[in-house]
Motif scaffolding. Structure first.
Motif, PDB file in Angstrom:
ATOM      1  N   SER A 115       0.801  -1.225   0.000  1.00 37.18           N
ATOM      2  CA  SER A 115       0.000   0.000   0.000  1.00 37.18           C
ATOM      3  C   SER A 115       0.832   1.272   0.000  1.00 37.18           C
ATOM      4  N   ARG A 116       2.130   1.180   0.353  1.00 37.91           N
ATOM      5  CA  ARG A 116       2.925   2.396   0.501  1.00 37.91           C
ATOM      6  C   ARG A 116       4.235   2.381  -0.288  1.00 37.91           C
ATOM      7  N   CYS A 117       4.440   1.354  -1.126  1.00 38.89           N
ATOM      8  CA  CYS A 117       5.697   1.242  -1.878  1.00 38.89           C
ATOM      9  C   CYS A 117       5.430   1.104  -3.375  1.00 38.89           C
ATOM     10  N   ARG A 118       6.475   1.347  -4.144  1.00 42.32           N
ATOM     11  CA  ARG A 118       6.398   1.262  -5.602  1.00 42.32           C
ATOM     12  C   ARG A 118       6.634  -0.185  -6.022  1.00 42.32           C
ATOM     13  N   LEU A 119       5.574  -0.838  -6.454  1.00 42.46           N
ATOM     14  CA  LEU A 119       5.652  -2.259  -6.789  1.00 42.46           C
ATOM     15  C   LEU A 119       6.057  -2.459  -8.245  1.00 42.46           C
ATOM     16  N   PRO A 120       6.730  -3.557  -8.545  1.00 44.14           N
ATOM     17  CA  PRO A 120       7.026  -3.860  -9.950  1.00 44.14           C
ATOM     18  C   PRO A 120       5.740  -4.128 -10.717  1.00 44.14           C
ATOM     19  N   GLU A 121       5.761  -3.846 -11.997  1.00 46.76           N
ATOM     20  CA  GLU A 121       4.579  -4.068 -12.830  1.00 46.76           C
ATOM     21  C   GLU A 121       4.376  -5.561 -13.056  1.00 46.76           C
ATOM     22  N   GLY A 122       3.109  -5.898 -13.343  1.00 45.30           N
ATOM     23  CA  GLY A 122       2.800  -7.274 -13.709  1.00 45.30           C
ATOM     24  C   GLY A 122       2.340  -8.162 -12.579  1.00 45.30           C
ATOM     25  N   LEU A 123       2.313  -7.657 -11.343  1.00 45.38           N
ATOM     26  CA  LEU A 123       1.775  -8.458 -10.247  1.00 45.38           C
ATOM     27  C   LEU A 123       0.257  -8.570 -10.397  1.00 45.38           C
ATOM     28  N   PRO A 124      -0.346  -9.656  -9.942  1.00 48.13           N
ATOM     29  CA  PRO A 124      -1.805  -9.808 -10.048  1.00 48.13           C
ATOM     30  C   PRO A 124      -2.533  -8.667  -9.332  1.00 48.13           C
ATOM     31  N   PHE A 149      11.675  -8.086   2.387  1.00 40.94           N
ATOM     32  CA  PHE A 149      12.788  -9.012   2.211  1.00 40.94           C
ATOM     33  C   PHE A 149      13.590  -8.720   0.950  1.00 40.94           C
ATOM     34  N   LEU A 150      13.251  -7.615   0.252  1.00 39.74           N
ATOM     35  CA  LEU A 150      13.963  -7.196  -0.944  1.00 39.74           C
ATOM     36  C   LEU A 150      14.064  -5.674  -0.967  1.00 39.74           C
ATOM     37  N   PRO A 151      15.042  -5.118  -1.647  1.00 44.95           N
ATOM     38  CA  PRO A 151      15.077  -3.661  -1.811  1.00 44.95           C
ATOM     39  C   PRO A 151      13.855  -3.191  -2.600  1.00 44.95           C
ATOM     40  N   ILE A 152      13.226  -2.115  -2.133  1.00 47.45           N
ATOM     41  CA  ILE A 152      12.058  -1.553  -2.790  1.00 47.45           C
ATOM     42  C   ILE A 152      11.949  -0.087  -2.395  1.00 47.45           C
ATOM     43  N   GLU A 153      11.348   0.731  -3.246  1.00 43.75           N
ATOM     44  CA  GLU A 153      11.274   2.171  -2.998  1.00 43.75           C
ATOM     45  C   GLU A 153       9.929   2.550  -2.383  1.00 43.75           C
ATOM     46  N   PRO A 154       9.930   3.424  -1.365  1.00 41.29           N
ATOM     47  CA  PRO A 154       8.650   3.913  -0.829  1.00 41.29           C
ATOM     48  C   PRO A 154       7.967   4.838  -1.822  1.00 41.29           C
ATOM     49  N   PRO A 157       4.532   9.423   1.215  1.00 39.04           N
ATOM     50  CA  PRO A 157       5.333  10.239   2.141  1.00 39.04           C
ATOM     51  C   PRO A 157       5.245   9.703   3.572  1.00 39.04           C
ATOM     52  N   GLY A 158       6.339   9.854   4.312  1.00 40.29           N
ATOM     53  CA  GLY A 158       6.379   9.387   5.697  1.00 40.29           C
ATOM     54  C   GLY A 158       6.679   7.914   5.845  1.00 40.29           C
ATOM     55  N   THR A 159       7.036   7.246   4.733  1.00 36.96           N
ATOM     56  CA  THR A 159       7.300   5.803   4.754  1.00 36.96           C
ATOM     57  C   THR A 159       8.800   5.522   4.665  1.00 36.96           C
ATOM     58  N   LEU A 160       9.289   4.682   5.558  1.00 34.72           N
ATOM     59  CA  LEU A 160      10.638   4.145   5.459  1.00 34.72           C
ATOM     60  C   LEU A 160      10.535   2.656   5.148  1.00 34.72           C
ATOM     61  N   VAL A 161      11.379   2.173   4.246  1.00 36.63           N
ATOM     62  CA  VAL A 161      11.449   0.736   3.958  1.00 36.63           C
ATOM     63  C   VAL A 161      12.634   0.164   4.721  1.00 36.63           C
ATOM     64  N   ALA A 162      12.412  -0.927   5.418  1.00 38.51           N
ATOM     65  CA  ALA A 162      13.455  -1.520   6.255  1.00 38.51           C
ATOM     66  C   ALA A 162      13.426  -3.039   6.118  1.00 38.51           C
ATOM     67  N   ALA A 311      21.441  -2.796   1.458  1.00 32.32           N
ATOM     68  CA  ALA A 311      20.405  -2.131   0.667  1.00 32.32           C
ATOM     69  C   ALA A 311      19.379  -1.408   1.525  1.00 32.32           C
ATOM     70  N   LEU A 312      19.063  -1.952   2.717  1.00 27.37           N
ATOM     71  CA  LEU A 312      17.992  -1.384   3.531  1.00 27.37           C
ATOM     72  C   LEU A 312      18.446  -1.216   4.978  1.00 27.37           C
ATOM     73  N   PRO A 313      17.941  -0.172   5.650  1.00 31.30           N
ATOM     74  CA  PRO A 313      18.221  -0.049   7.089  1.00 31.30           C
ATOM     75  C   PRO A 313      17.466  -1.119   7.861  1.00 31.30           C
ATOM     76  N   SER A 314      17.874  -1.366   9.081  1.00 35.14           N
ATOM     77  CA  SER A 314      17.176  -2.348   9.908  1.00 35.14           C
ATOM     78  C   SER A 314      15.866  -1.761  10.431  1.00 35.14           C
ATOM     79  N   ALA A 315      14.922  -2.644  10.731  1.00 32.70           N
ATOM     80  CA  ALA A 315      13.643  -2.191  11.276  1.00 32.70           C
ATOM     81  C   ALA A 315      13.815  -1.423  12.589  1.00 32.70           C
ATOM     82  N   PRO A 316      14.684  -1.867  13.522  1.00 33.22           N
ATOM     83  CA  PRO A 316      14.860  -1.077  14.750  1.00 33.22           C
ATOM     84  C   PRO A 316      15.317   0.357  14.477  1.00 33.22           C
ATOM     85  N   SER A 317      16.281   0.537  13.569  1.00 32.79           N
ATOM     86  CA  SER A 317      16.764   1.899  13.307  1.00 32.79           C
ATOM     87  C   SER A 317      15.689   2.745  12.650  1.00 32.79           C
TER      88      SER A 317
END
Length: 332
Positions: A115-124, A149-154, A157-162, A311-317
């Protein structure tokens, strides 16, 4: 020092196992905690002195009935505790209570990816929309940590991916070269019979009562699972976000299984396969040929490696950063 109300969704173990290192980081900062979790979350969190038992919100009619009851209870609870911020890992009532009381909140969850990240095209598309519907409360939060579990872009706004914090395996070693299995909410017997064909060494976590030739069945234990994961030749698992992250962090090839009725796990498996870190299969379509192709690729080392720690910060940070922002904003 801030007062933090920390809520953990009680369905599955992934939410609670993700919470443990985050809670440790909050304690190190000197924050005062109240931890709320029920269901399977209580299995991992119940021994913590700050834990308080709450009823989990399940899917379907039972969840619809329980939601207003829990909301009323959390409004009373948090009006008395008066926290500086609330963290909600998949728990809807706590986010609604925070909004009703004007308490800053941080939403946390793997499903926020949809709901808050840029998903690759072609998913169902229908499956993505179904996942977005389940995050209706979290998607409106001003601050959120989407755990993946993979690098992805938010995108919001206000979203961090970890990523989940990588947990170190204990000193005791698992069985080197074994195929490690973990299944949630499925009948594991048929899968294990297929995996154990041809004399493969298989260690399966989750149901110690299973009696499958060639399979060492164990109850789920986080330390033992990590010890075996460290030396595993491959992993066969239902496609939960947290276990996939553990496998990516450890650089292990995965046969990612899903129930066709489970939209999130289906999307997780498809995303992992697209990234080259897994083979995806529905439980219904799993066959000796699919399992055989997976092990052929394992022997050929035909899987991608993703440096998720870089690629991604940890969830705690990520949670600490958003809490700092939330508490600073509330004090102004």
């Amino acid at each position: 020092m801030a007062k933090i109300g920390y809520y953990v969704h009680g369905r599955g173990r992934g939410h609670a196992s993700r919470a443990l290192p985050i809670l440790g980081a909050l304690r190190e900062r000197g924050h005062e905690l109240r931890i709320y979790g029920g269901g399977q979350a209580a299995d991992l969190l119940g021994a913590l002195p700050e834990h308080r038992l709450v009823r989990p919100i399940h899917r379907g009619l039972a969840g619809v009935i329980e939601l207003p009851r829990r909301l009323a209870k959390e409004i009373v609870e948090q009006a008395g505790f008066r926290p500086d911020a609330i963290v909600s890992d998949g728990d809807v009532p706590s986010l609604l209570a925070a909004r009703a009381l004007g308490i800053p909140a941080v939403a946390l969850g793997h499903d926020l990816v949809f709901s808050r990240c840029r998903l690759p095209e072609g998913l169902p598309r229908l499956r993505v929309l179904a996942c977005r519907r389940t995050t209706w409360a979290s998607s409106r939060a001003r601050r959120a940590v989407a755990v993946h579990f993979l690098p992805i872009e938010p995108e919001t706004p206000g979203t961090l991916v970890a990523r989940p914090e990588r947990r170190l395996a204990p000193a005791r070693a698992g069985e080197p070269g074994a195929v490690v299995c973990y299944f949630s909410e499925c009948d594991a017997r048929r899968v294990l019979e297929l995996v154990a064909r041809d004399g493969r060494r298989v260690v399966a976590f989750g149901d110690a009562g299973l009696d499958v030739p060639g399979v060492e069945a164990r109850p789920f234990d986080p330390g033992a699972f990590l010890a075996h994961l460290e030396g595993a030749s491959a992993v066969v698992t239902t496609a939960g976000s947290n276990v996939l992250a553990e496998c990516v962090l450890a650089g292990k090839p995965v046969l990612a299984l899903y129930d066709d009725r489970h939209n999130e796990q289906t999307l997780n498996a498809l995303l992992a396969e697209r990234a080259g870190v897994a083979v995806a299969s529905s439980l219904a379509a799993l066959s000796p040929a699919v399992v055989g192709r997976f092990f052929d690729r394992c022997r050929a080392a035909d899987f991608a490696r993703v440096d998720l720690e870089r690629a991604l910060p940890s969830a705690p940070s990520a949670v600490l950063a958003l809490l700092d922002e939330a508490c600073a904003g509330a004090s102004r």
